[in-house]
Design an enzyme around this catalytic site. Structure first.
Site, mmCIF file in Angstrom:
data_model
loop_
_atom_site.group_PDB
_atom_site.id
_atom_site.type_symbol
_atom_site.label_atom_id
_atom_site.label_comp_id
_atom_site.label_asym_id
_atom_site.label_seq_id
_atom_site.Cartn_x
_atom_site.Cartn_y
_atom_site.Cartn_z
ATOM 1 N N HIS A 43 0.814 -1.222 0.000
ATOM 2 C CA HIS A 43 0.000 0.000 0.000
ATOM 3 C C HIS A 43 0.849 1.274 0.000
ATOM 4 O O HIS A 43 0.399 2.329 0.467
ATOM 5 C CB HIS A 43 -0.943 0.036 1.215
ATOM 6 C CG HIS A 43 -1.907 -1.099 1.264
ATOM 7 N ND1 HIS A 43 -3.007 -1.184 0.445
ATOM 8 C CD2 HIS A 43 -1.919 -2.210 2.057
ATOM 9 C CE1 HIS A 43 -3.679 -2.297 0.725
ATOM 10 N NE2 HIS A 43 -3.031 -2.941 1.683
ATOM 11 N N SER A 109 -3.811 -7.659 -0.585
ATOM 12 C CA SER A 109 -4.711 -6.850 0.232
ATOM 13 C C SER A 109 -5.439 -5.868 -0.686
ATOM 14 O O SER A 109 -4.809 -5.081 -1.402
ATOM 15 C CB SER A 109 -3.928 -6.096 1.319
ATOM 16 O OG SER A 109 -4.781 -5.255 2.064
ATOM 17 N N HIS A 128 -6.997 -0.109 -5.248
ATOM 18 C CA HIS A 128 -5.812 -0.806 -5.749
ATOM 19 C C HIS A 128 -5.662 -2.130 -5.000
ATOM 20 O O HIS A 128 -6.382 -2.400 -4.028
ATOM 21 C CB HIS A 128 -4.537 0.047 -5.587
ATOM 22 C CG HIS A 128 -4.185 0.332 -4.154
ATOM 23 N ND1 HIS A 128 -4.608 1.468 -3.497
ATOM 24 C CD2 HIS A 128 -3.472 -0.378 -3.234
ATOM 25 C CE1 HIS A 128 -4.169 1.456 -2.254
ATOM 26 N NE2 HIS A 128 -3.477 0.341 -2.065
#
Length: 524
Positions: A43, A109, A128
């Site tokens: 992330h 994730s 995303h």
């Protein structure tokens, strides 16, 4: 180096709660996404290394297929890996990258936009997909491979409809041939940040294995999920269908390579390899547990003003108020117990100084001849009285060593035929004197009439006469050879005061040690 394909579940229906929950209605409203979904590392912004080619709504949850094509990523990982990581495996650069990505970033994730109260989800919900160590959602494990078909094949519970639809959409995606470039410094920071943020993760590989079972992954090639450094050889990896199956051909087992043992015997062998903790360690653990329970049961003391003379009356506080006034720690008790154990070991070692006396094995017993007389004379019996028949001693049998406390005494009054008898002195304890009758080969001894008519002997003389004695056989004629007198060992426990039985010494030392320990522990 060509592209690497990655696939996996983004979530499983009815397995997560709270803000992580994704229902079938939400996923149906968010698919297909409004734009391409980038793939980054953990992330981190501006760290895109690929893109999602397609997302389908499977019966178990949303499933994606993406591509990772960043030349700098392979270069950074190749320089960071040690020379012995791959062992003797001869791998290409693409295979090395597959192994490193599968074991360094084994999860995915999904990042989604937070909905406002009352807002309905739409195509802009998904933001995303990040590659990470452990995802927060259940079953979010990924599989890397060199082709889309091989990347999707290990997911055995994926429906055929979703599989075909996913591969068809991925083949039409414009991002399939795209290349993402990043600076090696940014990639190094991102990979290092992932390692630092997950270094305190407990049971990492157990979680990875659990997520793999939740996702229904079987037949994967590159995901090792092992706690040991380095990679397993390809013979230990499960083969996957597709182009990767040719690389994982296990060698055939030669005769004698395996030994088959029962499971119970194998488990027993494994259990026996673990050394048992010492007695001092066990006692220390018991004392520590007792102190911990006492601390938990005792309520917290109320705050009191400091006093000039304050002794340690609160066992829950281990800090010292003044030098020398701290309560004795539990380690002191463990030290005392260790000292007691050394004393017990010293007492038990005493039995080694007194070995058990050895007696030669006896021959099979035989009955006495009809004319033999068995027994010993007694002053209260008539002349010629005999005891019940017993077994006679055999040649080659050795008697116990003579007692050092036995001394010769003069002939007893009234019994002239018992000259030279051996009797114990008065100061010898009764339990040391042999109590079993001694069997000898002797002739009947006639008691004179004067001795028979004499009054009863005194108590002391009677006690001495009643004690077991050894009568000497009458002298044989000079022409006939005299056989050696053999003593009977019908009672092997007949030992003198100078010989201590090892088992008795062990019992005595054990009892003394137990009394010593109980007294010391009561004082503590």
């Amino acid at each position: 180096m060509g592209p690497v394909y990655v696939s996996g579940y983004l979530a499983l229906y009815d397995r997560d709660g709270g803000e992580l929950a994704l229902t079938r209605e939400i996923v149906a409203a968010a698919l297909p996404p409004a734009g391409p979904l980038p793939i980054n590392i953990d992330h981190r912004p501006r760290c895109d290394i690929g893109a999602v080619l397609a997302v389908v709504d499977d019966d178990r949850g949303p499933f994606f297929l993406g591509v990772v094509n960043c030349p700098q990523l392979g270069a950074v990982l190749a320089r960071a890996v040690g020379p012995d990581f791959f062992g003797d495996m001869r791998l290409s650069d693409e295979e090395r990258l597959l192994y490193l990505l599968s074991n360094y970033l084994p999860s995915a994730s999904l990042s989604s936009r937070r909905l406002a109260p009352g807002e309905a989800p739409d195509e802009t919900l998904f933001a995303h997909v990040a590659l990470c160590v452990i995802g927060r959602r259940v079953g979010t494990i990924v599989v890397y491979d060199a082709s889309p078909e091989a990347a999707v094949a290990p997911f055995r519970q994926l429906s055929a409809r979703a599989r075909s639809e996913l591969l068809a959409r991925a083949a039409e995606s414009p991002d399939r041939e795209r290349v993402w470039h990043m600076s090696e410094e940014a990639l190094t920071r991102a990979l290092l940040s992932t390692a630092v943020n997950n270094m305190l993760l407990r049971d990492r590989w157990e979680l990875v294995a659990a997520r793999r079972r939740e996702a229904g992954v079987r037949g994967h090639t590159y995901l090792q999920a092992t706690m040991w450094a380095g990679l397993l050889p390809k013979s230990g990896a499960s083969p996957a269908p597709g182009p990767s199956a040719a690389m994982a051909a296990p060698p055939s087992a030669a005769p004698g390579d395996y030994i088959f043992v029962p499971a119970a015997q194998y488990n027993q062998l494994v259990v026996n390899q673990r050394p048992a903790p010492s007695l001092e360690s066990q006692l220390g653990a018991i004392v520590s547990a007792a102190m911990d329970r006492r601390h938990r049961r005792s309520p917290s003391p109320e705050p009191r003003p400091p006093a000039r003379k304050r002794r340690y009356d609160d066992y829950a506080q281990d800090n010292a108020y003044y030098p020398g006034e701290a309560p004795p720690p539990a380690s002191d008790l463990a030290a005392v117990v260790s000292s007691l154990q050394r004393e017990i070991s010293h007492l038990r070692a005493q039995q080694l100084r007194y070995p058990t006396p050895y007696y030669a094995p006896a021959a099979p017993p035989q009955l006495l001849p009809p004319g033999a007389v068995v027994g010993h004379p007694h002053p209260h019996h008539a002349a010629g009285a005999l005891y019940p028949p017993m077994y006679a001693p055999q040649p080659g049998l050795h008697a116990p060593p003579p007692s050092p406390v036995a001394h010769a005494v003069p002939a007893l009054p009234g019994l002239p035929g018992l000259q030279g008898l051996a009797a114990p002195v008065a100061h010898v304890p009764a339990q040391v004197v042999p109590q079993q009758p001694v069997v000898v080969q002797a002739q009947p001894v006639a008691v004179p009439a004067a001795a028979a008519a004499a009054p009863a002997p005194a108590p002391a003389a009677a006690a001495a006469a009643a004690a077991p004695v050894q009568a000497a056989a009458p002298a044989a004629p000079a022409s006939a050879p005299q056989p050696p007198v053999q003593a009977s060992v019908s009672a092997p426990a007949d030992v003198s005061a100078g010989t201590i039985d090892a088992s008795s010494a062990a019992v005595a030392c054990q009892r003394g040690a137990d009394i010593f320990v109980s007294q010391m522990m009561s004082q503590r």
